[in-house]
Design a protein around this motif. Sequence first.
Motif, PDB file in Angstrom:
ATOM      1  N   ILE A  73       4.039   4.275  -5.974  1.00  0.00           N
ATOM      2  CA  ILE A  73       4.744   3.569  -5.070  1.00  0.00           C
ATOM      3  C   ILE A  73       3.848   2.715  -4.362  1.00  0.00           C
ATOM      4  CG2 ILE A  73       5.553   4.179  -2.607  1.00  0.00           C
ATOM      5  CD1 ILE A  73       6.843   6.726  -3.697  1.00  0.00           C
ATOM      6  N   LEU A  74       2.462   3.274  -3.951  1.00  0.00           N
ATOM      7  CA  LEU A  74       1.514   2.208  -3.658  1.00  0.00           C
ATOM      8  C   LEU A  74       1.269   0.940  -4.588  1.00  0.00           C
ATOM      9  CD1 LEU A  74      -1.097   4.628  -2.005  1.00  0.00           C
ATOM     10  CD2 LEU A  74       0.688   3.617  -0.762  1.00  0.00           C
ATOM     11  N   ALA A  75       1.232   1.338  -5.725  1.00  0.00           N
ATOM     12  CA  ALA A  75       1.246  -0.071  -6.772  1.00  0.00           C
ATOM     13  C   ALA A  75       2.111  -0.976  -6.492  1.00  0.00           C
ATOM     14  CB  ALA A  75       0.974   0.551  -8.131  1.00  0.00           C
ATOM     15  N   GLN A  76       3.490  -0.587  -6.213  1.00  0.00           N
ATOM     16  CA  GLN A  76       4.751  -1.304  -5.961  1.00  0.00           C
ATOM     17  C   GLN A  76       4.424  -2.063  -4.472  1.00  0.00           C
ATOM     18  OE1 GLN A  76       8.623   0.143  -7.000  1.00  0.00           O
ATOM     19  NE2 GLN A  76       7.562   1.955  -7.460  1.00  0.00           N
ATOM     20  N   ALA A  77       4.074  -0.992  -3.618  1.00  0.00           N
ATOM     21  CA  ALA A  77       4.040  -1.790  -2.171  1.00  0.00           C
ATOM     22  C   ALA A  77       2.815  -2.740  -2.299  1.00  0.00           C
ATOM     23  CB  ALA A  77       3.655  -0.621  -1.464  1.00  0.00           C
ATOM     24  N   GLY A  78       1.774  -2.727  -3.001  1.00  0.00           N
ATOM     25  CA  GLY A  78       0.865  -3.596  -3.133  1.00  0.00           C
ATOM     26  C   GLY A  78       0.828  -4.901  -3.525  1.00  0.00           C
ATOM     27  N   GLU A  79       2.389  -5.250  -3.877  1.00  0.00           N
ATOM     28  CA  GLU A  79       2.587  -6.449  -4.103  1.00  0.00           C
ATOM     29  C   GLU A  79       3.069  -7.190  -3.128  1.00  0.00           C
ATOM     30  OE1 GLU A  79       5.286  -6.276  -7.548  1.00  0.00           O
ATOM     31  OE2 GLU A  79       3.834  -5.060  -8.624  1.00  0.00           O
ATOM     32  N   ASN A  80       3.417  -6.555  -2.123  1.00  0.00           N
ATOM     33  CA  ASN A  80       4.121  -7.055  -0.801  1.00  0.00           C
ATOM     34  C   ASN A  80       2.776  -7.482   0.199  1.00  0.00           C
ATOM     35  OD1 ASN A  80       5.160  -7.654   1.665  1.00  0.00           O
ATOM     36  ND2 ASN A  80       6.683  -5.932   1.490  1.00  0.00           N
ATOM     37  N   PRO A  81       2.555  -8.775   0.494  1.00  0.00           N
ATOM     38  CA  PRO A  81       1.495  -9.266   1.539  1.00  0.00           C
ATOM     39  C   PRO A  81       1.572  -8.306   2.708  1.00  0.00           C
ATOM     40  CG  PRO A  81       2.115 -10.904   0.437  1.00  0.00           C
ATOM     41  CD  PRO A  81       3.216  -9.843   0.011  1.00  0.00           C
ATOM     42  N   GLU A  82       2.673  -7.941   3.294  1.00  0.00           N
ATOM     43  CA  GLU A  82       2.726  -7.333   4.742  1.00  0.00           C
ATOM     44  C   GLU A  82       2.387  -5.935   4.574  1.00  0.00           C
ATOM     45  OE1 GLU A  82       6.287  -7.642   6.798  1.00  0.00           O
ATOM     46  OE2 GLU A  82       6.448  -9.713   6.928  1.00  0.00           O
ATOM     47  N   ALA A  83       2.728  -5.208   3.396  1.00  0.00           N
ATOM     48  CA  ALA A  83       2.099  -3.667   3.026  1.00  0.00           C
ATOM     49  C   ALA A  83       0.507  -3.723   2.810  1.00  0.00           C
ATOM     50  CB  ALA A  83       2.986  -3.148   1.926  1.00  0.00           C
ATOM     51  N   MET A  84       0.208  -4.986   2.122  1.00  0.00           N
ATOM     52  CA  MET A  84      -1.203  -4.919   1.889  1.00  0.00           C
ATOM     53  C   MET A  84      -2.079  -5.187   3.082  1.00  0.00           C
ATOM     54  SD  MET A  84      -3.357  -7.238  -0.844  1.00  0.00           S
ATOM     55  CE  MET A  84      -2.470  -6.858  -2.081  1.00  0.00           C
ATOM     56  N   PHE A  85      -1.566  -5.972   3.968  1.00  0.00           N
ATOM     57  CA  PHE A  85      -2.705  -6.347   5.152  1.00  0.00           C
ATOM     58  C   PHE A  85      -1.919  -5.770   6.250  1.00  0.00           C
ATOM     59  CE2 PHE A  85      -3.580  -9.471   1.965  1.00  0.00           C
ATOM     60  CZ  PHE A  85      -4.768  -9.583   1.988  1.00  0.00           C
ATOM     61  N   ASN A  86      -0.749  -5.165   6.423  1.00  0.00           N
ATOM     62  CA  ASN A  86      -0.205  -4.739   7.673  1.00  0.00           C
ATOM     63  C   ASN A  86      -0.143  -5.936   8.875  1.00  0.00           C
ATOM     64  OD1 ASN A  86       0.624  -1.847   7.454  1.00  0.00           O
ATOM     65  ND2 ASN A  86      -1.627  -1.622   6.378  1.00  0.00           N
ATOM     66  N   HIS A  87       0.346  -7.063   8.343  1.00  0.00           N
ATOM     67  CA  HIS A  87       0.670  -7.984   9.293  1.00  0.00           C
ATOM     68  C   HIS A  87       1.951  -8.761   8.950  1.00  0.00           C
ATOM     69  CE1 HIS A  87      -3.685  -7.586  10.711  1.00  0.00           C
ATOM     70  NE2 HIS A  87      -3.163  -8.399  11.731  1.00  0.00           N
ATOM     71  N   PRO A  88       2.695  -9.359   9.805  1.00  0.00           N
ATOM     72  CA  PRO A  88       3.872 -10.127   9.332  1.00  0.00           C
ATOM     73  C   PRO A  88       3.484 -11.146   8.406  1.00  0.00           C
ATOM     74  CG  PRO A  88       3.937  -9.818  11.733  1.00  0.00           C
ATOM     75  CD  PRO A  88       2.803  -9.401  11.438  1.00  0.00           C
ATOM     76  N   ALA A  89       4.514 -11.780   7.511  1.00  0.00           N
ATOM     77  CA  ALA A  89       3.946 -12.606   6.557  1.00  0.00           C
ATOM     78  C   ALA A  89       3.539 -14.023   7.155  1.00  0.00           C
ATOM     79  CB  ALA A  89       5.211 -12.953   5.400  1.00  0.00           C
ATOM     80  N   TRP A  90       4.250 -14.273   8.146  1.00  0.00           N
ATOM     81  CA  TRP A  90       3.984 -15.688   8.798  1.00  0.00           C
ATOM     82  C   TRP A  90       2.467 -15.546   9.472  1.00  0.00           C
ATOM     83  CZ3 TRP A  90       2.227 -16.149  13.765  1.00  0.00           C
ATOM     84  CH2 TRP A  90       2.580 -15.149  14.933  1.00  0.00           C
ATOM     85  N   TRP A  91       2.086 -14.385  10.119  1.00  0.00           N
ATOM     86  CA  TRP A  91       0.891 -14.181  10.550  1.00  0.00           C
ATOM     87  C   TRP A  91      -0.336 -14.380   9.360  1.00  0.00           C
ATOM     88  CZ3 TRP A  91       0.191 -11.765  15.753  1.00  0.00           C
ATOM     89  CH2 TRP A  91      -1.258 -11.694  16.195  1.00  0.00           C
ATOM     90  N   ILE A  92      -0.091 -13.683   8.645  1.00  0.00           N
ATOM     91  CA  ILE A  92      -0.902 -13.756   7.291  1.00  0.00           C
ATOM     92  C   ILE A  92      -1.230 -15.212   6.765  1.00  0.00           C
ATOM     93  CG2 ILE A  92      -1.244 -12.800   4.736  1.00  0.00           C
ATOM     94  CD1 ILE A  92       0.415 -10.704   5.535  1.00  0.00           C
ATOM     95  N   ALA A  93       0.024 -16.124   6.669  1.00  0.00           N
ATOM     96  CA  ALA A  93      -0.036 -17.391   6.084  1.00  0.00           C
ATOM     97  C   ALA A  93      -0.958 -18.256   7.328  1.00  0.00           C
ATOM     98  CB  ALA A  93       1.335 -17.846   6.017  1.00  0.00           C
ATOM     99  N   GLN A  94      -0.729 -17.922   8.534  1.00  0.00           N
ATOM    100  CA  GLN A  94      -1.312 -18.745   9.520  1.00  0.00           C
ATOM    101  C   GLN A  94      -3.009 -18.634   9.544  1.00  0.00           C
ATOM    102  OE1 GLN A  94       0.090 -20.734  11.905  1.00  0.00           O
ATOM    103  NE2 GLN A  94      -1.921 -21.232  12.911  1.00  0.00           N
TER     104      GLN A  94
END
Length: 451
Positions: free
Chosen positions: A154-175
């Motif tokens: 499950i963590l391997a699947q979740a790790g493909e999601n930037p929001e799950a990896m960094f625990n920030h919204p996608a727009w914040w990560i991109a900024q």
Amino acid sequence: MPNTPSKPTRTPTLSDTILASARNVQEVLAGRSLSDSLADTPAFLRASAQSVAFHAMRRLGLARAIKQILVRRTPPNPLFDALLLVSLALLDSALEYADDADPDSDKWRHIPVYAVHTVVDQAVTAAGSQHRMRNYKALLNGTLRGFIRERSSILAQAGENPEAMFNHPAWWIAQVRRSYPEHWQDLLHAANVPGPMTLRVNLRQATVPQVLEALQAAEIPAVHIQEEAIALLTPRPVQDVPGFEQGWWSVQDLAAQQAGRLLPLQPGMRVLDACAAPGGKTAHLLERADLNLLALDADPARLQRVGQNLKRLHLDGSAVSLRCADAADVASWWDGEPFDAVLADVPCTASGVVRRHPDIRWLRRAADIAKTAALQRSIADALWTTVKPGGHMLYATCSIFLQEGEQQAEQFVRRHPDAIRLAAPGQWLPLEKDQAMSHDGFFYALFAKAA
């Protein structure tokens, strides 16, 4: 006369705490700040609920990703959804701790950790305690146990999601990635590590050695880190720290303490603190010099806190005035006499203090940056008109977004030919590895007005 027995204080169970935390997380997901929500939490639950709710906010991206993998359809019950997210965040840290070869490391100092089976049992108990969630007990139990069985995949699947990896919204990560291509991952990870409790010694009431000695006598581990700054290795309620009632110190992050040091001050100066609440920087200015100071804030309740803090620190003298006003509406509060120095600690997205307020990242939206940047421009331009020739204005904001920091400073100089930009720290990034020396993200720009 016999002593009246004190009312016993109820000790919260973990199920109490999980349920209270879920209520707070539910409020955040509905758009309310965590600090406001926690204020409504029963006193006996507040400390434990804050600890768990903060942890859930720091792992919300991961918890959401796990939920999406395990639960095909979440019941239309916002409280149950929040309870599930809180439980998954706690369970993941419980499993990580159980597998850690060094469970005594500093990493776990600020993370609420319970036994794996305890988290599952108490989460299900919390759900069962509420009439509208009892039908979901089996779903909750099955989801949590499913995560235990299949955590690695499950963590391997979740790790493909930037929001799950960094625990920030996608727009914040991109900024952050665009602004700091060399440090963006470190900045996002640092935002998930709680900051230290840093004190600023009030040198009008105490000395650094005096405070350190009192802390040592109370068996509170602390280190002197810079000038009048002391870091406590383990945060605790202010009432439990020696010297609070006597006004010996204030709680203030190391980055925020720079404001009081950067503004050039001399005794007798006429000084404006334009966005003063809750008063930490106001107090620091008054601790540094005897000033004729005006403190403004648009929020009457927050302005009241300024007065309370100055009184505790014995700084509420006749040369200090508090006024509830909009700093940008100069005509409503300014008497026309220019100021020698102005502190413009302007409103912002607070992107630099998310390690202390982890709900901020989930409450903000990408469009908020442009809105706060426009507000900052209007305040800075208005305040500049109140600075006397030869005087100074310090622009400060607790953000790491360039639109609220360096870009504002560059544009300000272009708009105001009489503004001379002086040496100042610019952007402080929260990248310090030493926990005691770590600080929030802040931006400072100092301007002198041509004589």
